[in-house]
Design a protein around this motif. Structure first.
Motif, PDB file in Angstrom:
ATOM      1  N   LEU A   1       0.819  -1.200   0.000  1.00 40.63           N
ATOM      2  CA  LEU A   1       0.000   0.000   0.000  1.00 40.63           C
ATOM      3  C   LEU A   1       0.864   1.265   0.000  1.00 40.63           C
ATOM      4  N   LEU A   2       1.948   1.234   0.739  1.00 42.82           N
ATOM      5  CA  LEU A   2       2.874   2.374   0.746  1.00 42.82           C
ATOM      6  C   LEU A   2       3.524   2.544  -0.624  1.00 42.82           C
ATOM      7  N   ALA A   3       3.754   1.410  -1.300  1.00 41.42           N
ATOM      8  CA  ALA A   3       4.326   1.474  -2.642  1.00 41.42           C
ATOM      9  C   ALA A   3       3.364   2.173  -3.603  1.00 41.42           C
ATOM     10  N   PHE A   4       2.062   1.959  -3.402  1.00 39.36           N
ATOM     11  CA  PHE A   4       1.079   2.634  -4.253  1.00 39.36           C
ATOM     12  C   PHE A   4       1.096   4.136  -4.007  1.00 39.36           C
ATOM     13  N   VAL A   5       1.243   4.540  -2.747  1.00 38.83           N
ATOM     14  CA  VAL A   5       1.341   5.969  -2.429  1.00 38.83           C
ATOM     15  C   VAL A   5       2.565   6.568  -3.117  1.00 38.83           C
ATOM     16  N   MET A   6       3.685   5.837  -3.084  1.00 36.99           N
ATOM     17  CA  MET A   6       4.902   6.317  -3.729  1.00 36.99           C
ATOM     18  C   MET A   6       4.714   6.404  -5.238  1.00 36.99           C
ATOM     19  N   TYR A   7       3.977   5.445  -5.800  1.00 37.01           N
ATOM     20  CA  TYR A   7       3.685   5.486  -7.237  1.00 37.01           C
ATOM     21  C   TYR A   7       2.932   6.777  -7.585  1.00 37.01           C
ATOM     22  N   CYS A   8       1.939   7.121  -6.773  1.00 35.71           N
ATOM     23  CA  CYS A   8       1.152   8.338  -7.021  1.00 35.71           C
ATOM     24  C   CYS A   8       2.032   9.583  -6.954  1.00 35.71           C
ATOM     25  N   ILE A   9       2.943   9.613  -5.982  1.00 34.74           N
ATOM     26  CA  ILE A   9       3.822  10.771  -5.847  1.00 34.74           C
ATOM     27  C   ILE A   9       4.753  10.883  -7.052  1.00 34.74           C
ATOM     28  N   VAL A  10       5.317   9.742  -7.470  1.00 38.83           N
ATOM     29  CA  VAL A  10       6.214   9.746  -8.625  1.00 38.83           C
ATOM     30  C   VAL A  10       5.473  10.202  -9.878  1.00 38.83           C
ATOM     31  N   GLU A  11       4.231   9.752 -10.036  1.00 33.48           N
ATOM     32  CA  GLU A  11       3.439  10.163 -11.202  1.00 33.48           C
ATOM     33  C   GLU A  11       3.187  11.669 -11.189  1.00 33.48           C
ATOM     34  N   LEU A  12       2.836  12.194 -10.019  1.00 37.39           N
ATOM     35  CA  LEU A  12       2.594  13.635  -9.902  1.00 37.39           C
ATOM     36  C   LEU A  12       3.842  14.423 -10.258  1.00 37.39           C
ATOM     37  N   VAL A  13       4.983  13.995  -9.729  1.00 37.10           N
ATOM     38  CA  VAL A  13       6.245  14.693  -9.993  1.00 37.10           C
ATOM     39  C   VAL A  13       6.582  14.634 -11.485  1.00 37.10           C
ATOM     40  N   PHE A  14       6.408  13.456 -12.086  1.00 35.81           N
ATOM     41  CA  PHE A  14       6.737  13.291 -13.507  1.00 35.81           C
ATOM     42  C   PHE A  14       5.859  14.176 -14.383  1.00 35.81           C
ATOM     43  N   PHE A  15       4.538  14.113 -14.166  1.00 39.61           N
ATOM     44  CA  PHE A  15       3.619  14.886 -14.996  1.00 39.61           C
ATOM     45  C   PHE A  15       3.826  16.388 -14.832  1.00 39.61           C
ATOM     46  N   THR A  16       4.010  16.828 -13.580  1.00 40.20           N
ATOM     47  CA  THR A  16       4.172  18.258 -13.331  1.00 40.20           C
ATOM     48  C   THR A  16       5.446  18.789 -13.978  1.00 40.20           C
ATOM     49  N   ASN A  17       6.542  18.066 -13.810  1.00 36.23           N
ATOM     50  CA  ASN A  17       7.808  18.498 -14.398  1.00 36.23           C
ATOM     51  C   ASN A  17       7.755  18.467 -15.919  1.00 36.23           C
ATOM     52  N   LEU A  18       7.100  17.425 -16.462  1.00 30.96           N
ATOM     53  CA  LEU A  18       7.022  17.298 -17.916  1.00 30.96           C
ATOM     54  C   LEU A  18       6.275  18.465 -18.535  1.00 30.96           C
ATOM     55  N   THR A  19       5.095  18.764 -17.995  1.00 33.64           N
ATOM     56  CA  THR A  19       4.287  19.831 -18.590  1.00 33.64           C
ATOM     57  C   THR A  19       4.864  21.218 -18.295  1.00 33.64           C
ATOM     58  N   TYR A  20       5.543  21.374 -17.182  1.00 30.43           N
ATOM     59  CA  TYR A  20       6.171  22.662 -16.904  1.00 30.43           C
ATOM     60  C   TYR A  20       7.304  22.933 -17.901  1.00 30.43           C
ATOM     61  N   LYS A  21       8.073  21.890 -18.203  1.00 26.70           N
ATOM     62  CA  LYS A  21       9.217  22.069 -19.099  1.00 26.70           C
ATOM     63  C   LYS A  21       8.791  22.157 -20.563  1.00 26.70           C
ATOM     64  N   LYS A  22       7.816  21.332 -20.939  1.00 29.26           N
ATOM     65  CA  LYS A  22       7.434  21.240 -22.350  1.00 29.26           C
ATOM     66  C   LYS A  22       6.282  22.166 -22.734  1.00 29.26           C
ATOM     67  N   GLY A  23       5.537  22.643 -21.724  1.00 24.59           N
ATOM     68  CA  GLY A  23       4.443  23.558 -22.014  1.00 24.59           C
ATOM     69  C   GLY A  23       3.174  22.851 -22.437  1.00 24.59           C
ATOM     70  N   ARG A  24       2.273  23.610 -23.049  1.00 20.98           N
ATOM     71  CA  ARG A  24       0.952  23.088 -23.393  1.00 20.98           C
ATOM     72  C   ARG A  24       1.004  21.965 -24.412  1.00 20.98           C
ATOM     73  N   SER A  25       2.005  21.953 -25.263  1.00 24.11           N
ATOM     74  CA  SER A  25       2.077  20.923 -26.304  1.00 24.11           C
ATOM     75  C   SER A  25       2.227  19.533 -25.720  1.00 24.11           C
ATOM     76  N   SER A  26       2.829  19.415 -24.521  1.00 28.83           N
ATOM     77  CA  SER A  26       3.040  18.096 -23.926  1.00 28.83           C
ATOM     78  C   SER A  26       1.722  17.443 -23.532  1.00 28.83           C
ATOM     79  N   ILE A  27       0.750  18.234 -23.086  1.00 24.58           N
ATOM     80  CA  ILE A  27      -0.549  17.671 -22.733  1.00 24.58           C
ATOM     81  C   ILE A  27      -1.228  17.099 -23.975  1.00 24.58           C
ATOM     82  N   LYS A  28      -1.156  17.819 -25.096  1.00 26.61           N
ATOM     83  CA  LYS A  28      -1.748  17.307 -26.328  1.00 26.61           C
ATOM     84  C   LYS A  28      -1.098  15.989 -26.729  1.00 26.61           C
TER      85      LYS A  28
END
Length: 274
Positions: A152-179
């Motif tokens: 269960l703790l591993a699932f929490v860590m998965y969620c955190i890693v996903e949040l960090v990855f998505f946030t950093n990706l879209t911040y660096k790449k901008g709106r085009s990354s979401i598309k």
């Protein structure tokens, strides 16, 4: 039309620390101030408030930005990192070059992406990945294995890693990354494959953890033995499909189903059917 900000020449660049702080505040507070007026709006505004204070040095510009992010917002917490990163990038661009980034564009993007991103996060994180982690944890817990908590703790860590990855990706790449992410055929393939895996795991869990047999006999013939020879595990499978039918088609809540299972089990045990 909103007035233009006046911080274009003085807006400081954001740092990795600023981004991490916004992610942490969002993850920890997303569901806390939830209300029927603006849903997660307070949490979203609170998560990027330090960034807005850094970008907009004039009080009226900061006030406008804060009001902009206090509007209704409701999205999956972890997948919502896609919107969080993009919004921060757009606010940074507006602070530096306001004529190139209207305030309406920021609000419009958040509003337009809430539904699709929430559907992606809810179906993938909670409907598929979360289910697999919970099945693994339940199986370990049933066997008395203390590593169930670690799963269960591993699932929490998965969620955190996903949040960090998505946030950093879209911040660096901008709106085009979401598309790219939302329209990617690969993403759909991953979701379809994970759905198949989740259904496979649900079937395996039902076969190994659901016990439902009948002691009935006809003369000297034991019905359960005959059924096992023809279709092993038919009663647990039938129970699974019945519960699925009640949840999916009859829209009956899981709480009522659990109470119903307990009541039916007691009744069948008293009668001697199961």
């Amino acid at each position: 039309m909103s007035k233009e900000v006046t911080t274009a020449d003085t807006a400081p660049a954001l740092t990795k620390k600023d981004l991490n702080k916004a992610m942490f505040r969002w993850y920890m507070s997303a569901e806390m101030p939830l209300n029927f007026e603006n849903m997660q709006g307070i949490a979203f505004c609170g998560s990027i408030a330090p960034i807005l204070k850094k970008l907009y040095t004039k009080k009226e510009d900061l006030a406008e930005a804060l009001k902009r992010h206090l509007l209704l917002y409701n999205c999956n917490v972890t997948a919502g990192g896609l919107i969080l990163g993009t919004t921060i990038a757009m606010e940074e661009q507006r602070a530096k070059k306001p004529e190139a980034m209207p305030a309406e564009a920021i609000t419009g993007l958040k509003t337009g992406l809430m539904g699709p991103v929430a559907a992606l996060g809810d179906s993938f994180d909670w409907g598929i990945i979360g289910t697999l982690f919970k099945i693994a944890a339940a199986t370990l817990a049933a066997a008395g294995n203390p590593f169930a908590l670690a799963v269960l703790l591993a699932f929490v860590m998965y969620c955190i890693v996903e949040l960090v990855f998505f946030t950093n990706l879209t911040y660096k790449k901008g709106r085009s990354s979401i598309k790219t992410i939302m329209g990617s055929g690969l993403m759909q393939d991953v979701i379809s494959g994970a759905n198949v895996l989740a259904m496979f795991m649900m079937g395996a869990m039902t076969a190994s953890m659901v016990t439902l047999t009948t002691p009935l006999k006809i003369s000297s013939v034991v019905i359960q033995e005959k059924l096992d020879g023809i279709f092993p595990g038919i009663f647990p499978l039938a129970a699974l499909f019945l519960i699925y039918y009640l949840v999916r088609h009859k829209k009956i809540g899981t709480g009522k189903i659990v109470i119903g299972i307990i009541a039916v089990s007691i009744l069948c045990a008293l009668i001697g059917i199961f």
